[in-house]
Scaffold this active site. Structure first.
Site, PDB file in Angstrom:
ATOM      1  N   LYS A  83      79.411  -9.495   3.800  1.00 29.95           N
ATOM      2  CA  LYS A  83      80.356  -8.612   3.113  1.00 29.95           C
ATOM      3  C   LYS A  83      81.774  -9.151   3.326  1.00 29.95           C
ATOM      4  O   LYS A  83      82.201  -9.361   4.468  1.00 29.95           O
ATOM      5  CB  LYS A  83      80.217  -7.207   3.707  1.00 29.95           C
ATOM      6  CG  LYS A  83      80.671  -6.087   2.818  1.00 29.95           C
ATOM      7  CD  LYS A  83      80.311  -4.758   3.489  1.00 29.95           C
ATOM      8  CE  LYS A  83      80.662  -3.575   2.665  1.00 29.95           C
ATOM      9  NZ  LYS A  83      80.544  -2.327   3.439  1.00 29.95           N
TER      10      LYS A  83
HETATM   11  C1  E4P Z   1      80.734   0.557   1.407  1.00 24.45           C
HETATM   12  O1  E4P Z   1      80.173  -0.502   1.567  1.00 24.45           O
HETATM   13  C2  E4P Z   1      81.553   1.212   2.421  1.00 24.45           C
HETATM   14  O2  E4P Z   1      80.943   0.988   3.670  1.00 24.45           O
HETATM   15  C3  E4P Z   1      81.618   2.708   2.245  1.00 24.45           C
HETATM   16  O3  E4P Z   1      80.925   3.137   1.104  1.00 24.45           O
HETATM   17  C4  E4P Z   1      82.987   3.282   2.396  1.00 24.45           C
HETATM   18  O4  E4P Z   1      82.916   4.688   2.233  1.00 24.45           O
HETATM   19  P1  E4P Z   1      84.106   5.656   2.673  1.00 24.45           P
HETATM   20  O5  E4P Z   1      85.231   5.477   1.700  1.00 24.45           O
HETATM   21  O6  E4P Z   1      83.515   7.027   2.596  1.00 24.45           O
HETATM   22  O7  E4P Z   1      84.500   5.243   4.065  1.00 24.45           O
END
Ligand code: E4P
Length: 217
Positions: A83
């Site tokens: 990622k």
């Molecule tokens: C995605 O890969 C992120 O880990 C996640 O969806 C972020 O979500 P949040 O905005 O609720 O922290």
């Protein structure tokens, strides 16, 4: 539509996986912090539970260091997806790592143009953050629609991974638009099964059943 679970909580992943609800997992530095565990250890454990892609996020900000971290994370298991943040350095790292055949999830996407760049850099997944756009009174779902249109216009194979999903309505809207994947916390996925009329109907059935005085077993 594929369901990824947005957590590093191995028990929650395991529970949902037993029900066949887990096509993959996404983590990020905040979720690793919440788990209280070592990133390499917990990610390895998650990769052992789930067959699908498991996103593990780099924390370097410069391309060469991101590539080195990405290669190390990819050694954890064959189902690791590296990622990377949607920065210019992240796109450079995406191009190199995807060129090596690694799955890459480009995260922190907040515009259709960013998503276009990630697709051109060879990303396997693009993660537009719906909830965080809604938080600042923008329309997260409009972004998913725009990316869907652009990717379809040019036949990009990058999968749209609707992220920062906070509600059951987000899941339904993303599914209607045609996002390839949603990633949501375990609580949101569990909530998809609930409806007040289901509870009310069941209560009535149980009450009438008790009056019959019968047993099935
Ligand atoms: C995605 O890969 C992120 O880990 C996640 O969806 C972020 O979500 P949040 O905005 O609720 O922290």
């Amino acid at each position: 539509m594929k369901f990824f679970v947005d957590t590093a909580d191995t028990q929650a992943i395991s529970d949902l996986n037993d029900l066949g609800m887990v096509d993959g997992v996404t983590t990020n530095p905040s979720l690793i912090l919440k788990s209280g565990r070592n990133i390499l250890e917990v990610t390895k454990e998650i990769c052992g539970i789930v067959d699908g892609p498991v996103s593990a996020e780099v924390v370097a900000l410069e391309a060469e260091a991101m590539i080195a971290e990405g290669r190390k994370l990819a050694e954890i298991a064959p189902n690791i997806t590296v990622k990377l943040p949607l920065t210019w350095d992240g796109l450079k790292a995406c191009k190199v790592l995807s060129g090596e055949g690694k799955m890459v999830n480009v995260t922190l996407c907040f515009s259709a143009n960013q998503a276009l760049l990630a697709a051109k850099a060879g990303a396997s997944f693009i993660s537009p953050f719906i909830g965080r756009l809604d938080d600042i009174h923008l329309d997260g779902m409009e972004l998913i629609q725009d990316i869907r249109t652009i990717y379809d216009n040019f036949d990009f194979q990058t999968e749209i991974l609707a992220a920062s999903i906070r509600s059951v309505n987000h899941v339904q809207d993303a599914a209607l638009i045609g996002a390839d994947v949603i990633t949501a916390p375990p609580e949101v996925i569990k909530k998809l099964a609930t409806h007040p009329l289901t509870d009310k109907g069941l209560e009535q059935f149980m009450s009438d059943w008790a009056k019959t005085g019968q047993n099935i077993l």
